[in-house]
Scaffold this active site. Structure first.
Site, PDB file in Angstrom:
ATOM      1  N   ASN A   8      -6.971   8.221  -4.203  1.00 33.14           N
ATOM      2  CA  ASN A   8      -7.765   8.531  -3.547  1.00 33.14           C
ATOM      3  C   ASN A   8      -7.866   8.477  -2.483  1.00 33.14           C
ATOM      4  OD1 ASN A   8     -10.682   8.037  -4.236  1.00 33.14           O
ATOM      5  ND2 ASN A   8     -10.641   5.376  -4.319  1.00 33.14           N
ATOM      6  N   LYS A  10     -10.819   9.897  -1.383  1.00 32.95           N
ATOM      7  CA  LYS A  10     -12.487   8.574  -0.636  1.00 32.95           C
ATOM      8  C   LYS A  10     -13.088   9.335  -0.260  1.00 32.95           C
ATOM      9  CE  LYS A  10     -10.150   3.354  -1.002  1.00 32.95           C
ATOM     10  NZ  LYS A  10     -10.075   2.506  -0.478  1.00 32.95           N
ATOM     11  N   HIS A  95     -15.087   2.233  -9.066  1.00 28.71           N
ATOM     12  CA  HIS A  95     -14.122   1.894  -8.324  1.00 28.71           C
ATOM     13  C   HIS A  95     -15.121   0.575  -7.785  1.00 28.71           C
ATOM     14  CE1 HIS A  95     -12.357   1.158  -4.160  1.00 28.71           C
ATOM     15  NE2 HIS A  95     -11.273   2.143  -5.124  1.00 28.71           N
ATOM     16  N   GLU A 168      -8.144  -3.776  -9.228  1.00 29.50           N
ATOM     17  CA  GLU A 168      -7.497  -3.760  -7.706  1.00 29.50           C
ATOM     18  C   GLU A 168      -8.465  -5.322  -7.686  1.00 29.50           C
ATOM     19  OE1 GLU A 168      -7.203   0.289  -5.973  1.00 29.50           O
ATOM     20  OE2 GLU A 168      -9.414   0.761  -6.393  1.00 29.50           O
TER      21      GLU A 168
HETATM   22  P1  PGA Z   1      -5.698   0.644  -0.231  1.00 31.48           P
HETATM   23  O1  PGA Z   1      -7.125   1.792  -1.149  1.00 31.48           O
HETATM   24  O2  PGA Z   1      -4.560   1.687  -1.416  1.00 31.48           O
HETATM   25  O3  PGA Z   1      -6.078   1.833   0.484  1.00 31.48           O
HETATM   26  O4  PGA Z   1      -6.249  -0.656  -0.293  1.00 31.48           O
HETATM   27  C1  PGA Z   1      -6.731   1.111  -2.504  1.00 31.48           C
HETATM   28  C2  PGA Z   1      -8.531   1.988  -3.504  1.00 31.48           C
HETATM   29  O5  PGA Z   1      -8.702   1.501  -2.943  1.00 31.48           O
HETATM   30  O6  PGA Z   1      -8.579   2.266  -4.246  1.00 31.48           O
END
Ligand code: PGA
Length: 259
Positions: A8, A10, A95, A168
Site C-alpha cells: 500500500n 498510500k 482503511h 490492522e
Molecule cells: P504500515 O502500514 O505497514 O506502515 O504500518 C500498514 C497500512 O496502513 O496499510
C-alpha cells in the site's frame, strides 16, 4: 494458497517515483516472487502508468479506495468499474486512515464493499482494526466482529465470492502517531493469531460458501514478516511504510519464499 502480500503505497510518492518503484518491483518479481501473490496499490493518479509497467509481470494491481456508485455526479470519486478497466484486480476498502481522516463509517464501507463485488474480477480487501483504547479495555474482539459483519452486510450471504480481510490494529500501523498519537509497533504473533482464529470462525459462519483470507497489517517489514505470515497467524500481509522501499519488499518476499 500462496501468501497474499499487498503493498500500500498510500500518498507517499510522486508519479515518477511510483513508476521508478514499479520498475524495481518488476525486476524483483523476476527472481523469487512466485511463492507469494504480490499486489501493489499505487495512488490513484499513477494506477494507469504503474499498470502499464506491470503488464506481463506476475504483479497484480490494486487501488486504495473506490466509490460505491458506478457513475454519476460524484465529484472527485472513482468508480469500481473504472478501476477494473485500468487493470485493478484488488481494491482496499475501509482503511483506518480513511475511517479516521475522512470519516468513513461502517455504512459507507459496506456500500463500497458491495459495489466492488459488483464488478467481476475486482476483489475488495475489507480493512478492519481496533484503536489502542479498545484494545486496552479488552473489547477488541467484539469491536472487530462488529466491523467485519457490518462491512459484509450488503453482500448476500449465499454469494460465493472470496472474502479478503486485512486486520490492522490502528496502534500497530507504522505512522500511528498520525492516527493515535503514539508510534506504531507491531502486534505480537500470538495476539495476531488470536484475532486471526476469531475472524476465521466468524467467516465460516457468516460466509459458509466462500474461501476466505485474513491478512495482517501494521509495521510489517523484512525482519518480522515471517513471524506473521504463517499458518494460524495470517494468510498474508498488508504492508505500508516498508512497501515503498524495494529492498525491504525484496526481504519480505525472500523470507516468505524461504530464500
Ligand atoms: P504500515 O502500514 O505497514 O506502515 O504500518 C500498514 C497500512 O496502513 O496499510
Amino acid at each position: 494458497m500462496k501468501p497474499l502480500i499487498i503493498a500500500n503505497w498510500k500518498m507517499k510518492l510522486l508519479p515518477q517515483e511510483q513508476e521508478r518503484l514499479a520498475r524495481a518491483f518488476v525486476a524483483m518479481a523476476k527472481n523469487g516472487q512466485d511463492t507469494v501473490s504480490l499486489v501493489v496499490c499505487p495512488s490513484f493518479e499513477s494506477i494507469g502508468a504503474v499498470g502499464r509497467i506491470f503488464k506481463g509481470s506476475p504483479i497484480a494491481l490494486g487501488a486504495q479506495d473506490c466509490f460505491w456508485e458506478e457513475s454519476g455526479a460524484y465529484t472527485g470519486e472513482v468508480a469500481p468499474r473504472a478501476l477494473k478497466k485500468l487493470g485493478c484486480s484488488y481494491v482496499l476498502i475501509g482503511h483506518s486512515e480513511r475511517r479516521v481522516f475522512l470519516g468513513e463509517t461502517d455504512e459507507i464501507v459496506a456500500k463500497k464493499v458491495a459495489a466492488a463485488y459488483g464488478i467481476p474480477g475486482l476483489q475488495p480487501i475489507l480493512c478492519i482494526g481496533e484503536s489502542s483504547a479498545i484494545r486496552s479495555s479488552a473489547a477488541h474482539l467484539d469491536f472487530l466482529k462488529k466491523q467485519l459483519t457490518a462491512g459484509l452486510r450488503l453482500v448476500p450471504r449465499t454469494k460465493r465470492v472470496p472474502v479478503v480481510v486485512a486486520y490492522e490494529p490502528l496502534w500497530a500501523i507504522s505512522t500511528a502517531a498520525q492516527l493515535v498519537g503514539t508510534r506504531g509497533k507491531p502486534i505480537t504473533a500470538d495476539d495476531c493469531g488470536e484475532v486471526y482464529n476469531f475472524l476465521k470462525k466468524i467467516l465460516v459462519r457468516i460466509r459458509p460458501a466462500s474461501a476466505t483470507a485474513v491478512l495482517y497489517g501494521g509495521s510489517v517489514d523484512g525482519g518480522n514478516a515471517l513471524s506473521f505470515v504463517r499458518p494460524g497467524i495470517a494468510d498474508g500481509a498488508l504492508v505500508g511504510g516498508a512497501s515503498v522501499h524495494a529492498n525491504e519488499m525484496k526481504k519480505i518476499i525472500h523470507t516468505l519464499s524461504g530464500q
